[in-house]
Design an enzyme around this catalytic site. Structure first.
Site, PDB file in Angstrom:
ATOM      1  N   HIS A  20       5.299 -29.128   0.822  1.00  0.00           N
ATOM      2  CA  HIS A  20       5.736 -28.301   1.861  1.00  0.00           C
ATOM      3  C   HIS A  20       7.194 -28.206   1.855  1.00  0.00           C
ATOM      4  CE1 HIS A  20       5.191 -27.745   6.562  1.00  0.00           C
ATOM      5  NE2 HIS A  20       6.649 -27.388   6.168  1.00  0.00           N
ATOM      6  N   HIS A  74      10.477 -25.212   2.381  1.00  0.00           N
ATOM      7  CA  HIS A  74      11.301 -24.010   2.817  1.00  0.00           C
ATOM      8  C   HIS A  74      12.361 -23.909   2.070  1.00  0.00           C
ATOM      9  CE1 HIS A  74       9.248 -24.323   6.838  1.00  0.00           C
ATOM     10  NE2 HIS A  74       9.303 -25.400   6.702  1.00  0.00           N
ATOM     11  N   LYS A 130      -0.680 -20.378   6.267  1.00  0.00           N
ATOM     12  CA  LYS A 130      -0.122 -21.408   7.100  1.00  0.00           C
ATOM     13  C   LYS A 130      -0.309 -20.812   8.637  1.00  0.00           C
ATOM     14  CE  LYS A 130       2.488 -24.481   8.742  1.00  0.00           C
ATOM     15  NZ  LYS A 130       3.956 -24.959   8.262  1.00  0.00           N
ATOM     16  N   HIS A 176       0.816 -26.375  11.407  1.00  0.00           N
ATOM     17  CA  HIS A 176       1.937 -26.852  12.256  1.00  0.00           C
ATOM     18  C   HIS A 176       1.096 -27.242  13.361  1.00  0.00           C
ATOM     19  CE1 HIS A 176       6.114 -27.360  13.422  1.00  0.00           C
ATOM     20  NE2 HIS A 176       5.674 -27.175  14.833  1.00  0.00           N
ATOM     21  N   HIS A 178       3.385 -32.259   8.050  1.00  0.00           N
ATOM     22  CA  HIS A 178       4.336 -33.296   8.589  1.00  0.00           C
ATOM     23  C   HIS A 178       4.023 -33.885   9.808  1.00  0.00           C
ATOM     24  CE1 HIS A 178       4.608 -29.612  10.978  1.00  0.00           C
ATOM     25  NE2 HIS A 178       5.424 -28.922  10.154  1.00  0.00           N
ATOM     26  N   ASP A 208       9.035 -30.969   3.507  1.00  0.00           N
ATOM     27  CA  ASP A 208       9.435 -30.083   4.707  1.00  0.00           C
ATOM     28  C   ASP A 208      11.054 -30.022   4.829  1.00  0.00           C
ATOM     29  OD1 ASP A 208       9.410 -28.283   7.054  1.00  0.00           O
ATOM     30  OD2 ASP A 208       9.045 -29.748   8.284  1.00  0.00           O
TER      31      ASP A 208
HETATM   32  O1  DOR Z   1      12.192 -28.642  11.602  1.00  0.00           O
HETATM   33  C1  DOR Z   1      11.602 -27.913  11.154  1.00  0.00           C
HETATM   34  N1  DOR Z   1      12.090 -26.600  10.315  1.00  0.00           N
HETATM   35  N2  DOR Z   1      10.193 -27.688  11.349  1.00  0.00           N
HETATM   36  C2  DOR Z   1       9.556 -26.382  11.102  1.00  0.00           C
HETATM   37  O2  DOR Z   1       8.481 -26.569  11.524  1.00  0.00           O
HETATM   38  C3  DOR Z   1      10.201 -25.196  10.472  1.00  0.00           C
HETATM   39  C4  DOR Z   1      11.433 -25.655   9.702  1.00  0.00           C
HETATM   40  C5  DOR Z   1      12.207 -24.604   9.396  1.00  0.00           C
HETATM   41  O3  DOR Z   1      11.781 -23.549   8.671  1.00  0.00           O
HETATM   42  O4  DOR Z   1      13.416 -24.655   9.656  1.00  0.00           O
HETATM   43 ZN    ZN Z   2       8.077 -26.870   7.487  1.00  0.00          ZN
END
Ligand code: DOR
Ligand code: ZN
Length: 348
Positions: A16, A18, A104, A141, A179, A252
């Site tokens: 997971h 980003h 997702k 989520h 998460h 995450d």
């Molecule tokens: O804290 C987070 N940041 N939770 C999420 O679900 C998305 C993520 C983000 O893309 O910044």
């Molecule tokens: Zn995330």
């Protein structure tokens, strides 16, 4: 008893992650590719990754932005962003692509760039059916978005209002509860079939909600789902170190610019890729469960996703390394987790 100060494990993956897009990609990809062979790339771009073509283009941009030494060793595992308008026919296309590994589900309004997410999951049932048929996992989520629900209860209420029903209605659908932050989520996953698993972040196992208010408000500890109370943190550590195959590593890691974090309305997300495996080693070490790290970080994820385990190894040692106060992020800066502090474990 000798306490081991070194551990060699099969190279892990991040289930997971980003990495954002454009000018931000080169600032963060190296941290991940240095540690992990693969990562599940979240699709919540400002213009979300809603179909196979967009995922192909995004994958190309990621590979282009990777440091040269990792272009052949790091595999970005792409995902699609579910919307009210996703067509069931897109699922077969995505599966046939070979590079899309999951879809997702962001409840609309739940988090960063989720406004185009799902407002009516029942309207997506034909897509979920197609996913169950194809063996395409649904990544969730798991938070309700009703503003009247207490922010600390959103995960628990989501289980009761949505997740339990989805699992019952689609018993063959593979589901990853992403998460997870509560003992309720741990129980749900433990009691569900083998088709239901969960990722656990390092930050949710290292901090409880007091960390949000330690001597003042701490925007760099703000993420979603928000940090929970101590008993929940303890339940996550117990689950991750239990040896159960249902729990696996998902950082995450979610970078935001310093200016959008230190803001009157700060963004949710914590950057942890600079210690993507090291933070977990610290947690497992503290729990006396270093022998369970490899399963959690390197085996359970690929086994669930029906992908081969990695072949090469990494070695971690209990040795402190300084963490920078901030790093260049596009044309701004990002403040990493535990900025100015130390990693207690490092990669040799
Ligand atoms: O804290 C987070 N940041 N939770 C999420 O679900 C998305 C993520 C983000 O893309 O910044
Ligand atoms: Zn995330």
């Amino acid at each position: 008893m000798t306490v081991s100060s070194k551990i060699t494990i099969t190279r892990p993956d991040d289930w997971h992650l980003h990495v954002r897009d454009g000018k931000f990609l080169p600032s963060v990809l190296g941290d991940t590719a240095q540690r992990f062979a693969r990562a599940i790339i979240m699709p919540n771009l400002a213009d979300p990754v809603t179909n196979t073509q967009r995922a192909a283009d995004y994958r190309d941009r990621i590979i282009e932005a990777l440091p040269n030494e990792y272009k052949l060793t790091f595999d970005p595992l792409m995902t699609l962003y579910l919307t009210n308008r996703t067509n069931a026919s897109e699922i077969k296309k995505a599966m046939d692509s070979g590079f899309i590994h999951a879809v997702k589900w962001y409840p609309a309004g739940a988090t960063t760039n989720s406004d185009k997410g799902v407002s009516d999951i029942v309207g997506c049932y034909d897509v979920l059916e197609a996913m169950a048929d194809e063996g395409m996992p649904l990544l969730i989520h798991g938070e309700v978005t009703d503003p009247n629900v207490d922010v600390f209860d959103r995960e628990k209420i989501f289980i009761d209002q949505f997740l339990s029903g989805i699992i019952k209605n689609f018993p063959t659908l593979k589901v990853v509860f992403e998460h997870i932050t509560t003992e309720d989520a741990v129980s749900l996953v433990e009691s569900a079939s083998k088709n239901v698993a969960a990722t656990i972040t390092a930050h949710h196992m290292m901090l409880n909600r007091n960390a949000l208010f330690q001597g003042g408000i701490r925007p760099h500890h703000y993420c979603l789902p928000v940090l929970k109370r101590e008993k929940h943190r303890a339940a996550l550590i117990k689950a991750a170190t239990s040896g159960s195959k249902k729990f696996f590593l998902g950082t995450d890691s979610a970078p935001h610019t310093k200016s959008t974090k230190e803001n009157a309305c700060g963004c949710a997300g914590i950057y942890t890729s600079h210690g993507g495996i090291e933070f977990y080693a610290e947690i497992f070490d503290k729990a006396g469960a270093l022998d369970k790290l490899e399963g959690f970080a390197s085996f359970n994820g690929p086994d669930f996703y029906n992908l081969p385990r990695n072949h090469d190894k990494i070695t971690l040692q209990r040795k402190k390394v300084k963490i920078t106060e901030e790093f260049t992020f596009g044309d701004e800066v990002c403040v990493p987790f535990r900025a100015g502090g130390e990693l207690n474990w490092s990669i040799i």
